[in-house]
Design a protein around this motif. Structure first.
Motif, PDB file in Angstrom:
ATOM      1  N   PRO A 157      32.594   4.066 -34.663  1.00  0.00           N
ATOM      2  CA  PRO A 157      31.369   4.605 -34.631  1.00  0.00           C
ATOM      3  C   PRO A 157      31.729   6.056 -34.671  1.00  0.00           C
TER       4      PRO A 157
ATOM      5  N   SER B 152      25.881   0.485 -41.003  1.00  0.00           N
ATOM      6  CA  SER B 152      27.597   0.603 -40.135  1.00  0.00           C
ATOM      7  C   SER B 152      28.129  -0.621 -40.065  1.00  0.00           C
TER       8      SER B 152
ATOM      9  N   ASP C 175      21.695  -3.653 -34.017  1.00  0.00           N
ATOM     10  CA  ASP C 175      22.455  -3.703 -32.742  1.00  0.00           C
ATOM     11  C   ASP C 175      20.739  -3.909 -31.532  1.00  0.00           C
TER      12      ASP C 175
ATOM     13  N   LYS D 156      24.382   7.053 -31.789  1.00  0.00           N
ATOM     14  CA  LYS D 156      25.575   5.752 -32.606  1.00  0.00           C
ATOM     15  C   LYS D 156      25.087   6.485 -34.068  1.00  0.00           C
TER      16      LYS D 156
ATOM     17  N   CYS E   7      21.751  -0.861 -39.276  1.00  0.00           N
ATOM     18  CA  CYS E   7      22.391   0.131 -37.225  1.00  0.00           C
ATOM     19  C   CYS E   7      21.799  -1.162 -37.259  1.00  0.00           C
TER      20      CYS E   7
END
Length: 504
Positions: A289, A281, A433, A467, A431
């Motif tokens: 996304p 990502s 986050d 996600k 990823c």
């Protein structure tokens, strides 16, 4: 809540092995022991182990090193920690302090004491070594001390309910030998407390272990195990049928059926190893996304399981449902029409990287995923790599696009995937986050696994369903072929093997 379904696995009588070419010396005929006495077991792997160093090595190779090097904590039939191994008891004296009691009088096969100081050294290597494969799981450990020869006290910065589970995948190494030899030297000739000791290795061909005469537990019923490897499934089948090996690992459905038709026993077991598509990502194209969602909607895991594996795998839509027989609370269902709308006319290019010979039918799986992505508008470039190179590229953050990797829960706790693959500072780091990091920490701070389950449900929904950083595909259904008369080797879903009772 994660909901139980009928378990598809059972503990089979099987064994696993390592590799040589058809007709190579040592593969056929009498192994050199009395037919009525203990024999050397010939086990055939699907790939050469990248390393036999349990500090740095991916757990796919533990089938070999675990004959010599033992985990700190054993597991029972339900994949839960038990008190039968090197560590025989534990107590959580506070939310951030654990006390472990060791089996007294243990020694490594080279004579070094396998005591509390050795446990401290192994845990420090696991936490601090740059090459440690488990480094991310022990970042919360603040201190490790040995007040006496059989006691280890571990303190964590924050509460961590699953520490005992993690010790089931930490293998005890001798401090002096490991320091003197280094990771490469240790890998060349491992030393541990296990039922076998290193015997010999023919580079690129085979690895042999023999019985440890001084083993603290029950002695093996064979003289040892010779591991060989063959990446082609047809070759593994041929070696088994020709009696060149006693056990052939990882037979795809067609080869498994051929083995049955030739009168050989084949055992199938759903493992906890989850084959997963990881979407990077942080780099194009999946930094968008909507394109991650399109990729997730394009891939039909049920078609892969039925079309490639003839139903001999378990379709799995979650990352944190660790044990065989479980599914997530929420999941993504394939929807190619919606995926096409999300991709539009952009025709984004995607690298699809996969290990060319590590997992059953992985090339066919990669090709099926690539076809699905192309059908919804992506342009796919396939990148087959050997497993060692893939591991290095994953760890070095060198990959983009989508890559296929096995999420292996060597400890049967959701955090093994959460910390291992979902945190910003994880093995994959694909990823990042802050909310994911916060949920991972929150789950660990719960009182126990039951209390943490709700947090893991939320975490799985965020990372997988919202996600779309991960597309879980299936749990591997392993098929093992056994030579006539072979019995007594036990396979567990966490990719563990016990050869000690194997006979032929």
């Amino acid at each position: 809540m994660i909901r139980k379904r009928l378990a598809l696995w059972r503990l089979p009588v099987v064994a696993i092995g390592a590799a040589v070419a058809i007709g190579a010396a040592g593969c056929g005929g009498d192994p050199g022991t009395d037919a009525s006495g203990p024999a050397q077991i010939r086990a055939l792997l699907n790939a050469q182990p990248a390393t036999l160093d349990p500090i740095a090595g991916a757990r796919s190779a533990q089938v070999v090193w675990a004959t010599m090097v033992e985990p700190l904590v054993n597991t029972d039939a339900d994949l839960e920690p038990d008190r039968t191994g090197i560590i025989t008891d534990w107590k959580r004296s506070s939310p951030t302090e654990w006390t472990f009691t060791m089996r007294p009088g243990l020694k490594f096969s080279n004579g070094e004491p396998a005591d509390a100081a050795a446990v401290v050294n192994t845990l420090e290597l696991t936490r601090d070594s740059e090459t440690s494969i488990l480094k991310t799981y022990f970042a919360n450990v603040e201190s490790i001390e040995a007040p006496d020869d059989t006691t280890v006290v571990v303190k964590t910065k924050r509460p961590q309910y699953d520490l005992v589970n993690l010790l089931t995948t930490v293998y005890l190494v001798p401090p002096k030998y490991y320091k003197d030899k280094g990771p490469e030297g240790f890998s060349a000739a491992p030393v541990g407390t296990g039922p076998y000791v290193f015997d010999d290795a023919k580079p690129g061909r085979e690895i042999s272990v023999k019985v440890n005469a001084d083993y603290w537990g029950e002695k093996p019923k064979n003289t040892g195990v010779t591991f060989t490897w063959a990446t082609e499934a047809s070759q593994r089948l041929a070696l088994l049928q020709s009696k060149s090996v006693d056990i052939a690992m990882d037979l795809p459905p067609s080869q498994a059926e051929q083995a049955r038709k030739s009168g050989l026993e084949v055992v199938e077991t759903e493992s906890a190893m989850k084959i997963t598509a990881f979407l990077e990502s942080t780099k194009p194209p999946f930094d968008k996304p909507e394109l991650r969602e399109a990729a997730a909607l394009a891939i039909n895991r049920d078609e892969i399981v039925q079309g490639i594996f003839d139903g001999k795998a378990a379709a799995d839509a979650g990352m944190l449902n660790v044990k065989p027989g479980t599914q997530p609370q929420e999941k993504v269902t394939a929807d190619p029409a919606k995926a096409r709308k999300l991709v539009g006319s952009a025709a984004p290019s995607v690298n699809l990287t996969y290990p060319s010979a590590q997992y059953t039918n992985i090339k066919e799986v990669a090709e099926a995923i690539g076809a699905s992505l192309e059908e919804v508008g992506f342009k796919v470039k396939f990148r087959p790599l050997d497993y060692g190179t893939l591991v290095k590229e994953v760890g070095g953050r060198q990959l983009d696009g989508l890559y296929l990797f096995a999420a292996v829960p060597n400890a049967a706790a959701p955090d093994f995937f959460a910390s291992g693959f979902m945190k910003t500072a994880s093995i994959t780091g694909n990823c990042p986050d802050p909310k994911i990091d916060g949920l991972v920490a929150e789950a660990l701070e719960q009182k126990d696994a039951t209390a943490a389950e709700k947090v893991y449900d939320e975490l799985n929904t965020l990372a997988v369903v919202k996600k779309h950083c991960y597309v879980p595909l299936y749990k591997q259904m392993y098929a093992y072929g056994l030579g006539k008369g072979v019995k007594g080797a036990v396979y567990g879903p966490l990719n563990t093997f016990d050869f000690t009772k194997t006979t032929r």
